[in-house]
Design a protein around this motif. Structure first.
Motif, PDB file in Angstrom:
ATOM      1  N   ARG A   1       0.848  -1.197   0.000  1.00 29.05           N
ATOM      2  CA  ARG A   1       0.000   0.000   0.000  1.00 29.05           C
ATOM      3  C   ARG A   1       0.884   1.248   0.000  1.00 29.05           C
ATOM      4  O   ARG A   1       1.747   1.411   0.861  1.00 29.05           O
ATOM      5  N   ILE A   2       0.676   2.115  -0.978  1.00 27.39           N
ATOM      6  CA  ILE A   2       1.398   3.382  -1.056  1.00 27.39           C
ATOM      7  C   ILE A   2       0.635   4.410  -0.225  1.00 27.39           C
ATOM      8  O   ILE A   2      -0.572   4.564  -0.379  1.00 27.39           O
ATOM      9  N   VAL A   3       1.354   5.098   0.677  1.00 27.76           N
ATOM     10  CA  VAL A   3       0.696   6.105   1.516  1.00 27.76           C
ATOM     11  C   VAL A   3       1.151   7.521   1.181  1.00 27.76           C
ATOM     12  O   VAL A   3       0.600   8.489   1.686  1.00 27.76           O
ATOM     13  N   GLY A   4       2.148   7.656   0.320  1.00 27.57           N
ATOM     14  CA  GLY A   4       2.608   8.976  -0.091  1.00 27.57           C
ATOM     15  C   GLY A   4       3.644   8.866  -1.195  1.00 27.57           C
ATOM     16  O   GLY A   4       4.275   7.816  -1.361  1.00 27.57           O
ATOM     17  N   ALA A   5       3.778   9.927  -1.940  1.00 29.00           N
ATOM     18  CA  ALA A   5       4.767   9.944  -3.019  1.00 29.00           C
ATOM     19  C   ALA A   5       5.138  11.385  -3.327  1.00 29.00           C
ATOM     20  O   ALA A   5       4.352  12.305  -3.114  1.00 29.00           O
ATOM     21  N   LYS A   6       6.360  11.547  -3.820  1.00 29.93           N
ATOM     22  CA  LYS A   6       6.812  12.846  -4.320  1.00 29.93           C
ATOM     23  C   LYS A   6       7.044  12.688  -5.809  1.00 29.93           C
ATOM     24  O   LYS A   6       7.478  11.625  -6.262  1.00 29.93           O
ATOM     25  N   PHE A   7       6.749  13.743  -6.560  1.00 28.79           N
ATOM     26  CA  PHE A   7       6.885  13.659  -8.007  1.00 28.79           C
ATOM     27  C   PHE A   7       7.412  14.965  -8.581  1.00 28.79           C
ATOM     28  O   PHE A   7       7.396  16.014  -7.927  1.00 28.79           O
ATOM     29  N   VAL A   8       7.872  14.874  -9.815  1.00 25.66           N
ATOM     30  CA  VAL A   8       8.244  16.048 -10.606  1.00 25.66           C
ATOM     31  C   VAL A   8       7.452  15.959 -11.899  1.00 25.66           C
ATOM     32  O   VAL A   8       7.447  14.912 -12.560  1.00 25.66           O
ATOM     33  N   ALA A   9       6.759  17.037 -12.247  1.00 28.13           N
ATOM     34  CA  ALA A   9       5.996  17.103 -13.496  1.00 28.13           C
ATOM     35  C   ALA A   9       6.646  18.129 -14.408  1.00 28.13           C
ATOM     36  O   ALA A   9       6.972  19.234 -13.978  1.00 28.13           O
ATOM     37  N   ARG A  10       6.854  17.721 -15.643  1.00 31.73           N
ATOM     38  CA  ARG A  10       7.404  18.620 -16.661  1.00 31.73           C
ATOM     39  C   ARG A  10       6.327  18.840 -17.712  1.00 31.73           C
ATOM     40  O   ARG A  10       5.817  17.878 -18.295  1.00 31.73           O
TER      41      ARG A  10
ATOM     42  N   GLY B   1       7.996  20.051 -27.726  1.00 27.58           N
ATOM     43  CA  GLY B   1       8.765  19.273 -26.765  1.00 27.58           C
ATOM     44  C   GLY B   1       9.621  20.110 -25.838  1.00 27.58           C
ATOM     45  O   GLY B   1      10.413  19.574 -25.074  1.00 27.58           O
ATOM     46  N   ASP B   2       9.472  21.428 -25.896  1.00 33.30           N
ATOM     47  CA  ASP B   2      10.231  22.319 -25.023  1.00 33.30           C
ATOM     48  C   ASP B   2       9.545  22.403 -23.653  1.00 33.30           C
ATOM     49  O   ASP B   2       8.317  22.519 -23.571  1.00 33.30           O
ATOM     50  N   GLU B   3      10.343  22.358 -22.599  1.00 31.94           N
ATOM     51  CA  GLU B   3       9.797  22.477 -21.251  1.00 31.94           C
ATOM     52  C   GLU B   3       9.371  23.917 -21.015  1.00 31.94           C
ATOM     53  O   GLU B   3      10.178  24.830 -21.109  1.00 31.94           O
ATOM     54  N   ILE B   4       8.095  24.101 -20.689  1.00 30.46           N
ATOM     55  CA  ILE B   4       7.607  25.456 -20.412  1.00 30.46           C
ATOM     56  C   ILE B   4       7.387  25.690 -18.917  1.00 30.46           C
ATOM     57  O   ILE B   4       7.331  26.828 -18.469  1.00 30.46           O
ATOM     58  N   PHE B   5       7.263  24.587 -18.170  1.00 30.35           N
ATOM     59  CA  PHE B   5       7.057  24.715 -16.733  1.00 30.35           C
ATOM     60  C   PHE B   5       7.420  23.400 -16.071  1.00 30.35           C
ATOM     61  O   PHE B   5       7.160  22.327 -16.613  1.00 30.35           O
ATOM     62  N   LYS B   6       8.034  23.481 -14.901  1.00 26.91           N
ATOM     63  CA  LYS B   6       8.404  22.298 -14.128  1.00 26.91           C
ATOM     64  C   LYS B   6       7.863  22.477 -12.718  1.00 26.91           C
ATOM     65  O   LYS B   6       7.980  23.558 -12.139  1.00 26.91           O
TER      66      LYS B   6
ATOM     67  N   ILE C   1       0.685  40.078 -12.571  1.00 25.60           N
ATOM     68  CA  ILE C   1       2.017  39.490 -12.692  1.00 25.60           C
ATOM     69  C   ILE C   1       2.041  38.584 -13.918  1.00 25.60           C
ATOM     70  O   ILE C   1       1.517  37.468 -13.887  1.00 25.60           O
ATOM     71  N   PRO C   2       2.620  39.041 -15.007  1.00 27.62           N
ATOM     72  CA  PRO C   2       2.663  38.211 -16.221  1.00 27.62           C
ATOM     73  C   PRO C   2       3.732  37.125 -16.136  1.00 27.62           C
ATOM     74  O   PRO C   2       4.687  37.236 -15.372  1.00 27.62           O
ATOM     75  N   GLY C   3       3.548  36.064 -16.921  1.00 28.76           N
ATOM     76  CA  GLY C   3       4.561  35.016 -17.030  1.00 28.76           C
ATOM     77  C   GLY C   3       4.561  33.999 -15.910  1.00 28.76           C
ATOM     78  O   GLY C   3       5.506  33.224 -15.780  1.00 28.76           O
ATOM     79  N   GLU C   4       3.528  33.977 -15.089  1.00 29.40           N
ATOM     80  CA  GLU C   4       3.456  32.992 -14.018  1.00 29.40           C
ATOM     81  C   GLU C   4       3.007  31.642 -14.587  1.00 29.40           C
ATOM     82  O   GLU C   4       2.699  31.505 -15.765  1.00 29.40           O
ATOM     83  N   ALA C   5       2.955  30.633 -13.722  1.00 27.51           N
ATOM     84  CA  ALA C   5       2.605  29.271 -14.148  1.00 27.51           C
ATOM     85  C   ALA C   5       1.278  29.241 -14.904  1.00 27.51           C
ATOM     86  O   ALA C   5       1.161  28.580 -15.935  1.00 27.51           O
TER      87      ALA C   5
ATOM     88  N   ILE D   1       2.636  16.140 -20.815  1.00 25.79           N
ATOM     89  CA  ILE D   1       3.076  16.235 -19.431  1.00 25.79           C
ATOM     90  C   ILE D   1       3.844  14.956 -19.108  1.00 25.79           C
ATOM     91  O   ILE D   1       3.337  13.860 -19.316  1.00 25.79           O
ATOM     92  N   GLU D   2       5.064  15.121 -18.620  1.00 28.39           N
ATOM     93  CA  GLU D   2       5.868  13.987 -18.178  1.00 28.39           C
ATOM     94  C   GLU D   2       5.944  14.044 -16.665  1.00 28.39           C
ATOM     95  O   GLU D   2       6.294  15.070 -16.094  1.00 28.39           O
ATOM     96  N   VAL D   3       5.614  12.933 -16.019  1.00 24.82           N
ATOM     97  CA  VAL D   3       5.654  12.868 -14.559  1.00 24.82           C
ATOM     98  C   VAL D   3       6.603  11.746 -14.153  1.00 24.82           C
ATOM     99  O   VAL D   3       6.576  10.656 -14.722  1.00 24.82           O
ATOM    100  N   GLU D   4       7.427  12.044 -13.168  1.00 24.63           N
ATOM    101  CA  GLU D   4       8.364  11.059 -12.635  1.00 24.63           C
ATOM    102  C   GLU D   4       8.262  11.071 -11.115  1.00 24.63           C
ATOM    103  O   GLU D   4       8.320  12.127 -10.497  1.00 24.63           O
ATOM    104  N   MET D   5       8.086   9.901 -10.538  1.00 24.11           N
ATOM    105  CA  MET D   5       8.099   9.785  -9.073  1.00 24.11           C
ATOM    106  C   MET D   5       9.543   9.890  -8.607  1.00 24.11           C
ATOM    107  O   MET D   5      10.436   9.298  -9.202  1.00 24.11           O
TER     108      MET D   5
END
Length: 176
Positions: free
Chosen positions: A89-98, A104-109, A138-142, A157-161
């Motif tokens: 059973r997974i109770v938590g996880a951390k991830f990074v989303a690109r 294919g250019d990263e615009i936000f991480k 405030i322009p240019g925010e997420a 969207i690419e997600v990595e745990m």
């Protein structure tokens, strides 16, 4: 002659001790890899850390939506949805989303955490989600970067745990 033999024996023992003291040192990193640190400044990984998030989770889709609130507040909502393919059973996880545009250019991480318990074989939900709010001053925010993607349904969207916490306290570090 006896003194010379003793001196040779002591010199041999001292040389052997010093050569072992200068020899490589074996260390283990915080993510579980074992490294041979050599006296000449080089190193070698002795065991490869072949663990990846695919050993524990399978990404199903993403909750990625534009929302306008009751008072006209605009937000982009996001939450990755995954299936627990492990036997624990997974109770938590951390991830990074690109977030990548159509080229294919990263615009936000974005780095986040998932605190929803997910049983083996089951999928997470998006009852809770992250949101990126529009601030017209405030322009240019997420929000500004993600709005074209979510509105036009372009890009990907690419997600990595990076870490997974299991029931019972076991934590697997996948990457930092």
């Amino acid at each position: 002659m006896e003194v010379t033999v003793r001196l040779a024996v002591y010199s041999g023992i001292l040389a052997m001790y010093l050569s072992n003291a200068v020899h490589a040192e074996i260390v283990q990193t915080t993510d579980g890899r074992t490294i041979d640190l050599r006296d000449d400044g080089t190193y070698e990984f002795l065991e490869a850390n072949n663990t990846s998030d695919g050993d524990y989770v399978e990404f199903q889709n993403h909750y990625f939506a534009h929302h306008v609130g009751e008072y006209g507040q605009k937000r982009v909502r996001f939450m990755p949805v995954y299936k627990n393919v492990s036997d624990k059973r997974i109770v938590g996880a951390k991830f990074v989303a690109r977030f990548l545009n159509a080229f294919g250019d990263e615009i936000f991480k974005f780095s986040g955490e998932l605190d929803e318990p997910v049983a083996p074989g089951k999928a997470s939900t998006y009852n809770l989600f992250y949101y990126f709010e529009d601030n017209q001053f405030i322009p240019g925010e997420a929000y500004d970067k993600l709005l074209p993607m979510v509105t036009n349904k372009t890009g990907s969207i690419e997600v990595e745990m990076t870490m997974i916490a299991f029931e019972g306290g076991e934590i697997v570090r996948l990457s930092e």
